[in-house]
Enzyme design. Structure first.
Site, PDB file in Angstrom:
ATOM      1  CG  ASP A   1      -1.878   1.138   1.491  1.00  0.00           C
ATOM      2  OD1 ASP A   1      -2.493   1.164   0.264  1.00  0.00           O
ATOM      3  OD2 ASP A   1      -1.703   1.955   2.278  1.00  0.00           O
TER       4      ASP A   1
ATOM      5  CB  THR B   1       0.677   2.849  -5.502  1.00  0.00           C
ATOM      6  OG1 THR B   1       0.315   2.292  -4.240  1.00  0.00           O
ATOM      7  CG2 THR B   1       1.853   2.563  -5.836  1.00  0.00           C
TER       8      THR B   1
HETATM    9  P1  ADP Z   1      -3.047   1.837  -5.588  1.00  0.00           P
HETATM   10  O1  ADP Z   1      -2.375   2.083  -4.015  1.00  0.00           O
HETATM   11  O2  ADP Z   1      -2.706   3.243  -6.269  1.00  0.00           O
HETATM   12  O3  ADP Z   1      -4.378   1.578  -5.242  1.00  0.00           O
HETATM   13  P2  ADP Z   1      -2.777  -0.566  -6.494  1.00  0.00           P
HETATM   14  O4  ADP Z   1      -1.716  -1.590  -6.527  1.00  0.00           O
HETATM   15  O5  ADP Z   1      -4.090  -1.176  -5.936  1.00  0.00           O
HETATM   16  O6  ADP Z   1      -2.345   0.871  -6.145  1.00  0.00           O
HETATM   17  O7  ADP Z   1      -2.982  -0.690  -8.206  1.00  0.00           O
HETATM   18  C1  ADP Z   1      -4.008   0.168  -8.793  1.00  0.00           C
HETATM   19  C2  ADP Z   1      -4.160   0.128 -10.108  1.00  0.00           C
HETATM   20  O8  ADP Z   1      -4.053  -1.296 -10.706  1.00  0.00           O
HETATM   21  C3  ADP Z   1      -5.201   0.696 -10.799  1.00  0.00           C
HETATM   22  O9  ADP Z   1      -4.737   1.473 -11.790  1.00  0.00           O
HETATM   23  C4  ADP Z   1      -6.157  -0.337 -11.187  1.00  0.00           C
HETATM   24  O10 ADP Z   1      -6.834  -0.061 -12.476  1.00  0.00           O
HETATM   25  C5  ADP Z   1      -5.053  -1.332 -11.423  1.00  0.00           C
HETATM   26  N1  ADP Z   1      -5.596  -2.815 -11.482  1.00  0.00           N
HETATM   27  C6  ADP Z   1      -6.132  -3.403 -10.581  1.00  0.00           C
HETATM   28  N2  ADP Z   1      -6.629  -4.533 -10.761  1.00  0.00           N
HETATM   29  C7  ADP Z   1      -6.545  -4.817 -11.962  1.00  0.00           C
HETATM   30  C8  ADP Z   1      -6.397  -5.987 -12.842  1.00  0.00           C
HETATM   31  N3  ADP Z   1      -7.072  -7.267 -12.274  1.00  0.00           N
HETATM   32  N4  ADP Z   1      -6.273  -5.870 -13.965  1.00  0.00           N
HETATM   33  C9  ADP Z   1      -5.562  -4.802 -14.576  1.00  0.00           C
HETATM   34  N5  ADP Z   1      -5.240  -3.698 -13.517  1.00  0.00           N
HETATM   35  C10 ADP Z   1      -5.881  -3.762 -12.399  1.00  0.00           C
END
Ligand code: ADP
Ligand code: MG
Length: 541
Positions: free
Chosen positions: A75, A109
């Site tokens: 996170d 992130t």
């Molecule tokens: P943050 O802390 O910014 O939420 P994450 O590690 O949760 O970071 O990543 C979020 C990103 O990953 C977003 O841009 C989201 O659209 C993308 N994302 C999440 N799940 C998937 C998936 N199954 N396939 C492709 N992209 C994904």
């Protein structure tokens, strides 16, 4: 105040050699430029620190705190809040991530990665000789356009549509370490929030959701509890009860032990009769307290933690057990408000005020076994406030903490949908869409603004590029194909990181709240603009 040179290595070597034209006089001053570039370098370093953690295939970070505790997380806000960041510009990116955490709760992130990319674009524009104020203002205008484009492609969501909420919560959980438990945690997050809202509410206070962590079992044993779960256990040293039906619960802030003198006094007793009298007095005093508590009808007693003297003694516990009163001690000061609201009782600071109307009523207070841990649950509460408890379980504290943080993100995602009831696709689809629209719009602009808009549009591609990189795909090939598919009119084409190709990302159920994306773009741009406008650095004494 003393003026000092900019911190960090001097980037003077990277200054443009011979810039001419309208901005020549501005470029002639080297110190503001040095400060600016130093700030950009430091801030970009923070963006790079969390870049590999983005997305479902992102890496995790292991952090050792100064207290020796180990944290494993991916996170963004958690990683950055633990870093020992010295550079003031880098600190602004840490604050940026915290701001996104407060505003949206997810996307912490992304916001930092985006800001790093905007700064990268800005640096190139600076090197071309464009004035920082123009860059900053163009970026802010571009971000307002970007939010418009995002809103256009969003789809409204109804809070009764449980399936959509579940999909959004699962997407957020899928990029976490605990992703294999998303089928358990997502429904908990959705039920917890939907239980708190009314059809018209425009926000939820997540403080009404209490997460109680217990080491034991696995994450699968996590459950939502209708009622209250206590952090503490019942005291059984004097074999007091641990289960109470038709409970009358009292919450007290005074202690059940003999009073102490104000100062460090000594009393010398040289006579057995006197000693007997002191002991008798103490016994009488404590018995009186216990009897007064019993008289109010109370049969479950929650006692606030005290640093002045013992909350309970063996003697008071003995009397309470005789009077069949269940005792829980060490209730923290900051739990009092939540407990009194959820249970519908009033905290009492003086035994004389301890009357029946201050008590809460519940059908059952029971200390039971839950996956190997002892947990007190209070159920069937009458007249309590609208709150929910989640009992979070995990095999060890490292997993448990990460599970709680991930659950928090999922709760925030559902809260975002309460605040702004719209969803957009994930997987880099919205960023590419906005990037294309902005690049298109840039062609209608004139002069340096057009340059800045085009650079901003390109900077947005950092999200799909990073998602592809982290999934082990070829970022250039993937992003080019993504652009082509969007050019062919597939607005929802995104990176399917599971299969390693481009597909309609909505069919993969990868959706996120509109608010997470818009807030990330707005906050990241604001911070980038703010950093660009700084041209000097001072230390105060
Ligand atoms: P943050 O802390 O910014 O939420 P994450 O590690 O949760 O970071 O990543 C979020 C990103 O990953 C977003 O841009 C989201 O659209 C993308 N994302 C999440 N799940 C998937 C998936 N199954 N396939 C492709 N992209 C994904
Ligand atoms: Mg996330």
């Amino acid at each position: 105040m003393a003026t000092t040179a900019a911190p960090g290595p001097s980037p003077a070597a990277r200054l443009p050699a011979n810039v001419s034209g309208a901005n020549a006089s501005f470029s002639g001053q080297s110190k503001p430029m040095e400060v600016r570039l130093s700030n950009l370098t430091a801030a970009k370093a923070i963006g790079d620190a969390v870049r590999t953690s983005l997305g479902p295939k992102g890496m995790d970070k292991m952090i050792q705190t100064s207290a020796g505790e180990v944290i494993v997380t991916n996170d963004g806000a958690t990683i950055l809040s633990h870093l020992a960041v010295l550079h003031p510009a880098a600190k602004m990116l840490v604050d940026l991530s915290a701001a996104q955490d407060i505003e949206a709760g997810d996307g912490t992130t992304s916001v930092v990665v985006l800001c790093g990319s905007f700064l990268n674009a800005a640096e190139k524009l600076l090197e071309k000789g464009i004035h920082p104020t123009i860059i900053a203002e163009s970026f802010l205008r571009a971000s307002r356009k970007a939010v418009e484009y995002l809103t256009e492609i969003s789809t409204p969501v109804d809070m009764k549509d449980r399936n959509s909420l579940l999909r959004a919560a699962s997407t957020s959980l899928n990029s976490k370490i605990v992703s294999q438990y998303s089928s358990i945690l997502a429904p908990i997050a959705v039920s917890a929030v939907t239980r708190l809202i009314s059809p018209t509410s425009s926000n939820v206070d997540l403080r009404d959701v209490r997460v109680v962590k217990k080491v034991g079992g696995t994450i699968e044993d996590t459950e939502l509890i209708e009622g209250v779960v206590l952090n503490q256990n019942a005291i059984t040293s004097q074999s007091g009860p641990t289960r109470m039906e038709k409970a009358k619960i009292g919450l007290i802030q005074f202690q059940l032990s003999s009073p102490k003198s104000d100062m460090d006094n000594q009393i010398v007793v040289n006579d057995y009769r006197q000693m007997d009298r002191i002991l008798k007095e103490e016994r009488q005093y404590i018995l009186n307290l216990c009897k007064k508590i019993k008289k109010s009808g109370c049969n479950v007693l929650l006692i606030q933690k005290s640093i002045l003297r013992d909350a309970v003694t063996d003697m008071s516990l003995h009397f309470l057990a005789k009077l069949k009163i269940m005792v829980v001690k060490d209730v923290e000061r900051d739990e009092i408000e939540w407990l009194s609201r959820s249970l519908g009782c009033k905290p009492v600071a003086d035994v004389e005020q301890f009357t029946e109307d201050k008590l809460a009523t519940a059908d059952l207070v029971d200390e039971g076994e839950h996956a190997g841990a002892k947990v007190i649950k209070i159920t069937g509460i009458k007249g309590g406030g609208k709150t929910v408890s989640v009992l979070c379980m995990g095999a060890n504290s490292v997993v448990l903490e990460e599970s709680e943080r991930s659950l928090h993100d999922a709760l925030c995602v559902v809260r975002c949908l309460v605040k702004k009831r719209a969803l957009i696709a994930g997987g880099g689809a919205p960023e590419i869409h906005v990037s294309r629209q902005l690049a298109h719009y840039a062609q209608t602009l004139k002069g340096m603004e057009a340059y800045c808009f085009a650079a901003y549009a390109e900077a947005l591609e950092v999200i799909p590029t990073t998602l592809a990189e982290n999934a082990g795909l070829n970022p250039i090939a993937i992003v080019t194909e993504l652009r082509n598919r969007h050019a062919l009119g597939e607005v929802n084409a995104g990176i399917n990181v599971r299969k390693g190709l481009i597909s309609n990302i909505l069919e993969e159920d990868v959706v996120q709240p509109l608010l997470v994306s818009t807030s990330a773009i707005e906050l990241a741009t604001e911070t980038a603009a703010l950093l660009l406008k700084v041209d000097d650095f001072h230390l105060t004494r």
